[in-house]
Each structure stands twice: as structure tokens, then as C-alpha cells.
Enzyme design. Structure first.
Site, PDB file in Angstrom:
ATOM      1  N   GLU A  46       0.827  -1.204   0.000  1.00 64.20           N
ATOM      2  CA  GLU A  46       0.000   0.000   0.000  1.00 64.20           C
ATOM      3  C   GLU A  46       0.859   1.250   0.000  1.00 64.20           C
ATOM      4  OE1 GLU A  46      -2.819  -3.040   1.788  1.00 64.20           O
ATOM      5  OE2 GLU A  46      -0.958  -2.260   2.640  1.00 64.20           O
ATOM      6  N   THR A  47       0.310   2.295  -0.600  1.00 68.73           N
ATOM      7  CA  THR A  47       0.873   3.641  -0.560  1.00 68.73           C
ATOM      8  C   THR A  47      -0.215   4.569  -0.036  1.00 68.73           C
ATOM      9  OG1 THR A  47       2.407   3.244  -2.386  1.00 68.73           O
ATOM     10  CG2 THR A  47       1.839   5.532  -1.918  1.00 68.73           C
TER      11      THR A  47
END
Length: 303
Positions: A46-47
Site C-alpha cells: 500500500e501507498t
């Protein structure tokens, strides 16, 4: 335009373990397509994109992207973002900093308590914004086992059986009899598609009581190729669902119960998630997810 970013390793107290996370600051003007492109460039589970909060009392708004899509909630982005914002903004007092970080997410407002200590890894903990609930029906055990490259007798232990649970994201939870078997689990081609890709789930969470460490209660793995994550080193949102299973299958008495969940060992990214369950009146009353995080790098990205 150049935006500042940081990377952190989450659910670990040392660099190069845990689940890597990228956090991009000042992302108010980015479009959805730009955020998705940047997340694909970082290519981490995830970002996070930090934006201005909509209410003065809140710390920030955050949006979470996998390399393939946006998701409403995730554990390690919540822990990592809260620790980063606390480290950047919280005032120090006698070498200690405690902070309440209030994060606006698609799932709702999440309040995270962060503890920062000089010379040690920061720790954060939050109450799950939704309690886990059963969701969906899984195929028979032989189909699930084939999807994971296992044999049917390796699926299930005690009174734990495969089940779907949701707490913002929906996961298939598959109990596995041994540490040796869980080490062989994999995304098994077309068998995987038949077992899991028609169920509308975010990922498949396999777990066993046999652990690498005596202090751990469960050893787990999580596969989510549907959203661009071949395997995740640590999955806090799925641990929320595990709380529902533990309460139901282990018949926990009323009170507070703490479990350490280990993950990421097969990937060389050992992680520890602190899972706290509170049961009252025979029901699951609350779930807390906790863990440490350490900063690894920082820089700017041109958009």
C-alpha cells in the site's frame, strides 16, 4: 510539482523487516489517476496519500492505494501514517512524545494512539473502525485446498474451519493444520481462480497455531493477487477479522484478550501484530490493532 514522501517498515521494531509503506505528503491536488500511478511506481502493498483534514480537530485525511486499486481501510497504513505524523508534528516532553492522531479514511474516522520514545521504535494502536462480521460463502474444502496447493486434510484444525469475514475489507480465512503446510501454501494457478476469485474477497488469509516464536498465538500468511499483492508481509485489517474467528471458535470468556500474530516470515519480512480483543456479554465488543514502525527513507517525487 515535487511532493515529499517517507517510507516506513511497519509491524516491526527494526528496519528491513515488517511491511514496507510509502506515505506521500501534501497530496491534496493529486487526481485519482495520479495517486494510482504513484502507488504502482512504489509497488508496495500500500501507498498512502496524506491530504488536509475536513475538520479542524482531525489530523489528516488519508487515501490508501495498492498497486492496482484504492481500498477503504488497511492496518499497516494506519499504523505507519499515524507514527510518521506524530514523529513530524508531536512536541517532545522529557524525551517522550505521546500523540492522538485522528485520521479520516474512506471507512470512517480512525483514532490512533502513538507512543514515541528516544532510542526505541515508535508504537501505535487503534480501535478497529468496524467489528468483523461473517460475509459470503466459500467453496468446499477440497476446492480451497487445491487453490492453495494443499491437500484437504491440511485445511482446518480443532473447530476452526474456513470462513469469510469482513471488517472494511473482506477476506477468506483458511485455517491450516501445521507450520510446515502453511509454508507450502501458494497461489495455485487456475485452482486459485476457482476457489477464491469468484467470491468478491480482497484476499486469502491462512493461519495456524504453530508458530516460529513461543510468544506468538498465530502464524499467518495473506495472498491478494486480485488487488495486486502477491503476498503481504503484515495485514492488520485481516487481523481484525481473525479476532472475530478467535472469539467465536475459541469461545473466549468476557474480558480482554491479547494475542501476538506473526506474519511475513516466508518472505524474509518478519512482522508482529498486537491483536487485542475485548469481549462483553458473550459478544465481541472491540478490537484493537497495534504495532511498531520505523522510518527507512525519505525524498521527493515529481508529479
Amino acid at each position: 510539482m515535487a511532493l515529499k514522501f517517507h517510507t516506513l517498515d511497519v509491524f516491526t521494531d527494526r528496519r528491513f523487516g515488517g511491511n514496507p509503506l510509502a506515505v506521500v505528503l501534501g497530496a491534496d491536488t493529486l487526481s485519482d489517476d495520479q495517486m494510482q500511478t504513484i502507488a504502482r511506481e512504489f509497488n508496495l502493498s500500500e501507498t498512502v496519500f496524506v491530504q488536509s483534514s475536513t475538520r479542524p480537530a482531525h489530523s489528516a485525511r488519508m487515501r490508501i492505494f495498492t498497486p492496482r486499486s484504492e481500498i477503504p481501510f488497511a492496518g499497516h497504513p494506519t499504523i505507519g501514517t499515524a507514527i510518521l505524523l506524530a514523529e513530524l508534528n508531536a512536541p517532545a516532553h522529557n524525551g517522550e512524545r505521546d500523540a492522538l492522531v485522528v485520521l479520516e479514511q474512506a471507512i470512517g474516522t480512525v483514532r490512533v494512539g502513538a507512543r514515541l520514545r528516544t532510542g526505541g521504535a515508535a508504537f501505535a494502536e487503534f480501535d478497529a473502525p468496524k467489528l468483523p462480521a461473517e460475509a459470503g460463502v466459500l467453496p468446499p474444502v477440497d476446492v480451497l485446498a487445491a487453490g492453495l496447493g494443499l491437500i484437504p486434510s491440511e485445511v482446518g484444525f480443532e473447530n476452526h474451519a474456513p470462513i469469510c469475514y469482513a471488517a472494511g475489507n473482506t477476506f477468506a480465512f483458511v485455517p491450516v493444520a501445521s507450520l510446515e503446510a502453511i509454508g507450502r501454501a501458494r497461489v495455485n494457478g487456475s485452482h486459485w481462480e476457482r476457489a477464491f476469485e469468484q467470491q468478491g474477497i480482497s484476499g486469502v488469509y491462512v493461519y495456524t497455531r504453530q508458530c516460529e516464536h513461543t510468544t506468538s498465538a498465530f502464524h499467518v500468511r495473506m495472498f491478494a493477487p486480485q488487488i495486486g499483492i502477491a503476498e503481504d508481509p503484515a495485514t492488520g485489517s485481516a487481523a481484525v477479522g481473525l479476532a472475530g474467528i478467535v472469539h467465536q471458535s475459541d469461545r473466549l470468556r468476557d474480558g480482554t484478550h491479547r494475542r501476538i500474530v506473526e506474519q511475513g516470515y516466508e518472505m524474509g519480512r518478519p512482522s508482529q501484530i498486537v491483536l487485542t480483543l475485548v469481549a462483553a456479554g458473550g459478544k465481541l465488543a472491540s478490537v484493537r490493532i497495534g504495532g511498531s514502525a520505523v522510518r527507512v527513507s525519505e525524498g521527493t517525487i515529481d508529479v
